[in-house]
Design an enzyme around this catalytic site. Structure first.
Site, short mmCIF file in Angstrom:
data_model
loop_
_atom_site.label_atom_id
_atom_site.label_comp_id
_atom_site.label_asym_id
_atom_site.label_seq_id
_atom_site.Cartn_x
_atom_site.Cartn_y
_atom_site.Cartn_z
N GLN A 31 38.45 -12.82 -37.07
CA GLN A 31 38.38 -12.92 -35.60
C GLN A 31 39.51 -12.10 -34.97
OE1 GLN A 31 37.60 -13.08 -32.24
NE2 GLN A 31 36.47 -14.93 -32.81
N GLY A 52 26.00 -31.37 -24.19
CA GLY A 52 25.93 -30.99 -25.60
C GLY A 52 26.07 -29.47 -25.76
N LEU A 54 24.39 -26.18 -26.25
CA LEU A 54 23.03 -25.70 -26.02
C LEU A 54 22.65 -24.55 -26.96
CD1 LEU A 54 23.00 -25.76 -22.11
CD2 LEU A 54 22.32 -27.55 -23.72
N GLN A 55 23.63 -23.82 -27.44
CA GLN A 55 23.36 -22.70 -28.34
C GLN A 55 24.14 -22.90 -29.63
OE1 GLN A 55 24.41 -18.88 -26.77
NE2 GLN A 55 23.59 -17.75 -28.51
N GLY A 71 30.76 -17.86 -32.18
CA GLY A 71 30.82 -19.12 -31.43
C GLY A 71 32.12 -19.89 -31.55
N GLU A 72 33.24 -19.18 -31.71
CA GLU A 72 34.51 -19.89 -31.89
C GLU A 72 34.92 -20.65 -30.63
OE1 GLU A 72 38.98 -19.20 -33.69
OE2 GLU A 72 37.26 -18.04 -34.39
N ARG A 74 32.90 -22.17 -28.53
CA ARG A 74 32.12 -23.40 -28.53
C ARG A 74 32.68 -24.40 -29.55
NH1 ARG A 74 26.75 -20.54 -29.70
NH2 ARG A 74 28.09 -18.71 -29.62
N ASN A 106 33.22 -10.36 -29.83
CA ASN A 106 34.45 -10.30 -29.05
C ASN A 106 34.35 -9.24 -27.95
OD1 ASN A 106 37.23 -11.30 -28.84
ND2 ASN A 106 37.83 -9.22 -29.35
#
Length: 278
Positions: A31, A52, A54-55, A71-72, A74, A106
């Site tokens: 990352q 919640g 969603l993705q 998705g870090e 999230r 990113n």
């Protein structure tokens, strides 16, 4: 809140949503993003508490657990919301795939600053052994654009931090690089920030007060023919570095400027590619 870890839903092809325990998930080691806005993470955390996730996030399974591919934010917000599990899609990816996906995600952020963007391009080149041209092609950018962004990494650390913190723009940084002297760059960067200079004003100031020491004698810029100035500008845009053309006694020279061995190798490679194509 997700309470089960074995619930699955067929998504497409071979992709299924799994509910993975948060304590089994680790950040992506590739990352490029180093900082996350706390206020925005709190906003996302509250949204997750209410609606919640969603993705689903995308994970890669390793012998040490799951690594985040996409998705870090999230994931971090879910931890703040005290979720025990998160919906995820587990993919079989190579190290190269993982690096590239993390960097490309990113680059798609709206709040990405110019230094983070430049660092992402550099990481793609270093980790995947890509040329500037290959990075440009993968990301649908022009090679001069990539080159000009990478030049920001030559700025003094303090000035790069100012750009990261939004005190100066990337365009301010590129303009400051004309000074070469790091002390002078830092001093002028602080002045430009405190006095809220526009990029145009900074360019004018540097043009009027430039104090470069050069080992070779230059022809006065104002005395150069118009077409020579135009060629200098075109070459600067094409190669992503300063270019000076001088003529004397029916002879002339074109000077390409570089400030590191890496920049020198890039110029030589690009010149060789240009020669081969012709």
């Amino acid at each position: 809140m997700v309470k089960s870890s074995d619930k699955r839903l067929q998504l497409d092809d071979d992709s299924v949503i799994q509910h993975i325990a948060i304590d089994q998930i680790k950040p992506n080691p590739y990352q490029p993003r180093k900082t996350f806005d706390d206020a925005k993470l709190d906003d996302l955390s509250r949204s997750i508490e209410q609606h919640g996730i969603l993705q689903p996030i995308v994970l890669r399974m390793t012998i040490t657990g799951y690594h985040i591919v996409v998705g870090e934010r999230r994931f971090r917000a879910a931890k703040r919301a005290k979720l025990t599990h998160v919906p995820a899609i587990v993919k079989s990816l190579s190290d190269e795939d993982m690096m590239e996906l993390a960097i490309i995600e990113n680059l798609q952020r709206e709040d990405l600053n110019a230094i983070e963007e430049a660092e992402s391009y550099r990481k793609l080149m270093d980790d995947l052994e890509l040329t500037q041209q290959q990075v440009a092609q993968r990301l649908s950018k022009s090679r001069p654009y990539i080159a000009n962004m990478l030049r920001l990494l030559q700025l003094p650390p303090m000035v790069m931090r100012m750009i990261q913190q939004g005190e100066l723009s990337g365009a301010h940084g590129r303009t400051l690089l004309a000074l070469k002297n790091t002390t002078e760059i830092t001093k002028l960067a602080k002045q430009a920030h405190h006095e809220a200079w526009s990029v145009r004003y900074l360019e004018q100031y540097i043009g009027d007060n430039k104090v470069q020491k050069q080992s070779h004698k230059q022809t006065d810029v104002k005395a150069k023919p118009k077409f020579i100035k135009q060629q200098e500008r075109q070459l600067k845009e094409q190669y992503g570095t300063n270019v000076a053309i001088s003529t004397k006694n029916n002879k002339g020279q074109i000077i390409f400027e570089f400030s590191s061995e890496e920049e020198f190798k890039r110029l030589v490679q690009h010149l060789n590619e240009k020669y081969k194509n012709e």
